[in-house]
Structures are given as C-alpha cells and as structure tokens.
Design an enzyme around this catalytic site. Structure first.
Site, mmCIF file in Angstrom:
data_model
loop_
_atom_site.group_PDB
_atom_site.id
_atom_site.type_symbol
_atom_site.label_atom_id
_atom_site.label_comp_id
_atom_site.label_asym_id
_atom_site.label_seq_id
_atom_site.Cartn_x
_atom_site.Cartn_y
_atom_site.Cartn_z
ATOM 1 N N ASP A 29 0.860 -1.187 0.000
ATOM 2 C CA ASP A 29 0.000 0.000 0.000
ATOM 3 C C ASP A 29 0.901 1.245 0.000
ATOM 4 O O ASP A 29 1.875 1.326 0.756
ATOM 5 C CB ASP A 29 -0.913 -0.009 1.231
ATOM 6 C CG ASP A 29 -2.040 1.004 1.117
ATOM 7 O OD1 ASP A 29 -3.207 0.584 1.061
ATOM 8 O OD2 ASP A 29 -1.749 2.227 1.084
ATOM 9 N N ILE A 30 0.555 2.196 -0.846
ATOM 10 C CA ILE A 30 1.404 3.381 -1.024
ATOM 11 C C ILE A 30 1.257 4.393 0.126
ATOM 12 O O ILE A 30 2.134 5.238 0.329
ATOM 13 C CB ILE A 30 1.092 4.031 -2.398
ATOM 14 C CG1 ILE A 30 2.290 4.766 -2.953
ATOM 15 C CG2 ILE A 30 -0.124 4.915 -2.331
ATOM 16 C CD1 ILE A 30 2.130 5.176 -4.412
ATOM 17 N N ASN A 85 -12.975 -3.250 2.678
ATOM 18 C CA ASN A 85 -13.967 -2.181 2.678
ATOM 19 C C ASN A 85 -14.774 -2.322 1.397
ATOM 20 O O ASN A 85 -14.207 -2.271 0.304
ATOM 21 C CB ASN A 85 -13.281 -0.817 2.713
ATOM 22 C CG ASN A 85 -12.478 -0.602 3.981
ATOM 23 O OD1 ASN A 85 -12.840 -1.107 5.038
ATOM 24 N ND2 ASN A 85 -11.382 0.130 3.887
ATOM 25 N N GLN A 92 -14.660 2.357 1.374
ATOM 26 C CA GLN A 92 -13.918 2.009 0.153
ATOM 27 C C GLN A 92 -13.694 3.262 -0.673
ATOM 28 O O GLN A 92 -14.652 3.949 -1.041
ATOM 29 C CB GLN A 92 -14.680 0.961 -0.671
ATOM 30 C CG GLN A 92 -13.905 0.496 -1.900
ATOM 31 C CD GLN A 92 -14.595 -0.653 -2.645
ATOM 32 O OE1 GLN A 92 -15.732 -1.017 -2.334
ATOM 33 N NE2 GLN A 92 -13.909 -1.211 -3.626
ATOM 34 N N HIS A 98 -10.194 -4.885 -2.969
ATOM 35 C CA HIS A 98 -8.841 -5.099 -2.449
ATOM 36 C C HIS A 98 -8.923 -5.514 -0.995
ATOM 37 O O HIS A 98 -9.708 -4.977 -0.228
ATOM 38 C CB HIS A 98 -7.970 -3.846 -2.608
ATOM 39 C CG HIS A 98 -8.616 -2.592 -2.119
ATOM 40 N ND1 HIS A 98 -9.558 -1.902 -2.861
ATOM 41 C CD2 HIS A 98 -8.484 -1.908 -0.966
ATOM 42 C CE1 HIS A 98 -9.972 -0.848 -2.187
ATOM 43 N NE2 HIS A 98 -9.337 -0.827 -1.021
ATOM 44 N N HIS A 100 -7.006 -5.615 2.436
ATOM 45 C CA HIS A 100 -5.884 -5.023 3.169
ATOM 46 C C HIS A 100 -5.312 -6.051 4.145
ATOM 47 O O HIS A 100 -6.060 -6.741 4.841
ATOM 48 C CB HIS A 100 -6.361 -3.855 4.050
ATOM 49 C CG HIS A 100 -6.895 -2.672 3.320
ATOM 50 N ND1 HIS A 100 -6.152 -1.526 3.110
ATOM 51 C CD2 HIS A 100 -8.108 -2.411 2.781
ATOM 52 C CE1 HIS A 100 -6.900 -0.613 2.483
ATOM 53 N NE2 HIS A 100 -8.090 -1.128 2.272
HETATM 54 P P1 AMP Z 1 -9.828 1.706 0.577
HETATM 55 O O1 AMP Z 1 -10.103 2.879 1.481
HETATM 56 O O2 AMP Z 1 -10.186 0.386 1.225
HETATM 57 O O3 AMP Z 1 -10.436 1.887 -0.789
HETATM 58 O O4 AMP Z 1 -8.262 1.673 0.437
HETATM 59 C C1 AMP Z 1 -7.567 2.038 -0.737
HETATM 60 C C2 AMP Z 1 -6.101 1.847 -0.448
HETATM 61 O O5 AMP Z 1 -5.394 1.913 -1.672
HETATM 62 C C3 AMP Z 1 -5.516 2.904 0.484
HETATM 63 O O6 AMP Z 1 -4.942 2.275 1.630
HETATM 64 C C4 AMP Z 1 -4.470 3.583 -0.395
HETATM 65 O O7 AMP Z 1 -3.331 3.966 0.332
HETATM 66 C C5 AMP Z 1 -4.163 2.525 -1.424
HETATM 67 N N1 AMP Z 1 -3.664 3.016 -2.702
HETATM 68 C C6 AMP Z 1 -4.216 3.968 -3.481
HETATM 69 N N2 AMP Z 1 -3.485 4.142 -4.608
HETATM 70 C C7 AMP Z 1 -2.459 3.253 -4.541
HETATM 71 C C8 AMP Z 1 -1.362 2.933 -5.391
HETATM 72 N N3 AMP Z 1 -1.161 3.571 -6.559
HETATM 73 N N4 AMP Z 1 -0.492 1.967 -4.994
HETATM 74 C C9 AMP Z 1 -0.684 1.330 -3.818
HETATM 75 N N5 AMP Z 1 -1.700 1.573 -2.976
HETATM 76 C C10 AMP Z 1 -2.576 2.524 -3.324
#
Ligand code: AMP
Ligand code: ZN
Length: 136
Positions: A29-30, A85, A92, A98, A100
């Site tokens: 996760d970024i 989520n 989400q 995805h 986590h």
């Molecule tokens: P959610 O709130 O469950 O939709 O979580 C989305 C997750 O995606 C968050 O923890 C972000 O930090 C992660 N995220 C968004 N863009 C990227 C990316 N380009 N590479 C890796 N993780 C990402």
C-alpha cells in the site's frame, strides 16, 4: 480504463509487487497504515469483493494469509488485520476490490472505533432467516 488498480495490474503504473497468480496480485500500500501494509487485488476488475466469484475471493484470502505469515516473520508484528472495505459508505475509496493486510504491533495507536450494539433475540431469529434463505 480509469481504474488505478486495473492500471497497476496492466503494468501501466508501477507498484511494489509482492506476489501474483494468474488471477490475483499483491503489492505494498502506497499510504500504509502500518509498516508492511499490503493489498491483495483480483486482476479482473470487480468493484465489490462480496460480488466476486467466491473462488476468486478465496484466492485473495489464500494469498493474503500466505503473505501475512511471511510479513509476520519478516516484521515480527504481534498481530494483523485483514480488512475488506466494500462500498463508499464502508470506507472504500478505490472502487476495485482489495483486501488489506495490516501488520499490528502492541500499543501501535491504531484504533477502529466501531460502536458496540446489542443483539436482540427476536431480531437475531429474523436475521438468520432473512439471510440464510437468500444464500446462493
Ligand atoms: P480503501 O479505502 O479500502 O479503498 O483503500 C484504498 C487503499 O489503496 C488505500 O490504503 C491507499 O493507500 C491505497 N492506494 C491507493 N493508490 C495506490 C497505489 N497507486 N499503490 C498502492 N496503494 C494505493
Ligand atoms: Zn479496476
């Protein structure tokens, strides 16, 4: 195709890849909640994890568990959260399913402040009936 995770799957934008199979990809996760926070995504675009083929959800969980075990050994974390989520109201943000995996450490200060209700027995019976009769 505007979906950021589809672009990662297609190799159009980079990621820190951890593992992949024919149907599932895992990367860091970024914006991590904790060190080692990783995501497992289906390669096929599915918005809501609970609408995915259950076999695909199973593959996501299987990879998450294997990576979780490896992350525990690598980071010596004390526990971890596996979190899905589903839908904006559930937090989400990225509309591509995805899972986590969040390594947890004692007193790491992360709290999910979920309120606790109480289950009333008549409602429990109604819920069990309403849900189980719709199970496919
Ligand atoms: P959610 O709130 O469950 O939709 O979580 C989305 C997750 O995606 C968050 O923890 C972000 O930090 C992660 N995220 C968004 N863009 C990227 C990316 N380009 N590479 C890796 N993780 C990402
Ligand atoms: Zn997508």
């Amino acid at each position: 195709m505007s979906c950021i995770f589809c672009k990662i799957v297609a190799g159009e934008i980079p990621c820190h890849k951890l593992a992949e199979t024919a149907r599932v990809l895992a990367f860091l996760d970024i914006m991590p909640i904790a060190r080692g926070h990783l995501l497992v995504v289906p390669k096929q675009h599915v918005e809501l994890a609970y609408l995915a083929d259950p076999a695909l959800s199973g593959e996501m969980m299987s990879m998450a568990v294997q990576l979780g075990r490896a992350a525990q050994a690598a980071l010596q974390c004390a526990g971890m959260n596996f979190l899905l989520n589903c839908g904006a109201c559930a937090g989400q943000v990225v509309p591509h399913a995805h899972l986590h995996v969040v390594p947890r450490f004692v007193d790491d200060g992360i709290h999910w402040p979920w309120p606790q209700g109480s289950l009333v027995s008549e409602d429990a019976a109604a819920l069990v009936q309403a849900i189980t009769e719709r199970m496919r």
